[in-house]
Design an enzyme around this catalytic site. Structure first.
Site, mmCIF file in Angstrom:
data_model
loop_
_atom_site.group_PDB
_atom_site.id
_atom_site.type_symbol
_atom_site.label_atom_id
_atom_site.label_comp_id
_atom_site.label_asym_id
_atom_site.label_seq_id
_atom_site.Cartn_x
_atom_site.Cartn_y
_atom_site.Cartn_z
ATOM 1 N N LYS A 193 0.838 -1.195 0.000
ATOM 2 C CA LYS A 193 0.000 0.000 0.000
ATOM 3 C C LYS A 193 0.882 1.257 0.000
ATOM 4 O O LYS A 193 0.622 2.212 -0.723
ATOM 5 C CB LYS A 193 -0.923 0.029 1.217
ATOM 6 C CG LYS A 193 -1.798 1.280 1.279
ATOM 7 C CD LYS A 193 -2.621 1.316 2.567
ATOM 8 C CE LYS A 193 -3.540 2.504 2.646
ATOM 9 N NZ LYS A 193 -2.888 3.796 2.715
ATOM 10 N N LYS A 229 0.082 11.956 5.094
ATOM 11 C CA LYS A 229 0.207 10.911 6.120
ATOM 12 C C LYS A 229 0.841 9.661 5.509
ATOM 13 O O LYS A 229 1.780 9.085 6.074
ATOM 14 C CB LYS A 229 -1.167 10.580 6.702
ATOM 15 C CG LYS A 229 -1.166 9.404 7.679
ATOM 16 C CD LYS A 229 -2.555 8.926 8.022
ATOM 17 C CE LYS A 229 -3.314 8.334 6.894
ATOM 18 N NZ LYS A 229 -2.987 6.976 6.483
#
Length: 137
Positions: free
Chosen positions: A13, A81
């Site tokens: 990811k 983030k």
């Protein structure tokens, strides 16, 4: 798809977010280069989409770029983030990611300029600012 031991999914990811951010930044730079060169942007992006430069990012974000439509999809804040996750993980395994580091800084810059709630295609705004480029859109 099993990609390896525990934690591999998170790593994949993170790699996805790295690729997406770098691809959006490359597209944003191409847009400004094309516009400052006087090229018909929609036509040029169609041509680029059909060649090796074509990507899912270019296809999905083409209208965002041409119309300066940065309504939130995947927000700069969230990409920031995720780029932190990539940076931390790369440091842990000793992977040098020089382009990722630069794009992470550009994402952070957009947040500092108040663009964190915009779609990540707003990386174009950073390139516009660096280039002194404005549009009527």
């Amino acid at each position: 798809v099993l990609c390896g031991p525990h934690g591999s999914g998170q790593t994949v990811k993170a790699a996805n977010q790295l690729i997406v951010a770098i691809n959006i930044q490359a597209c944003a730079e191409a847009v400004i280069f094309l516009e400052k060169s006087g090229v018909d942007l929609p036509a040029a992006l169609d041509v680029l989409s059909g060649g090796l430069a074509g990507s899912t990012v270019l296809t999905r974000k083409k209208d965002n770029f041409t119309h300066r439509d940065f309504k939130p999809g995947f927000r700069i804040d969230l990409h920031h983030k995720d780029m932190g996750i990539v940076t931390d993980a790369a440091r842990t395994v000793g992977a040098a990611l020089p382009v990722t580091t630069l794009v992470t800084t550009l994402v952070a810059s957009l947040r500092a300029q108040g663009d964190g709630s915009l779609d990540h295609s707003a990386l174009l705004r950073g390139v516009e600012r660096l280039s002194g480029h404005t549009t009527e859109n």
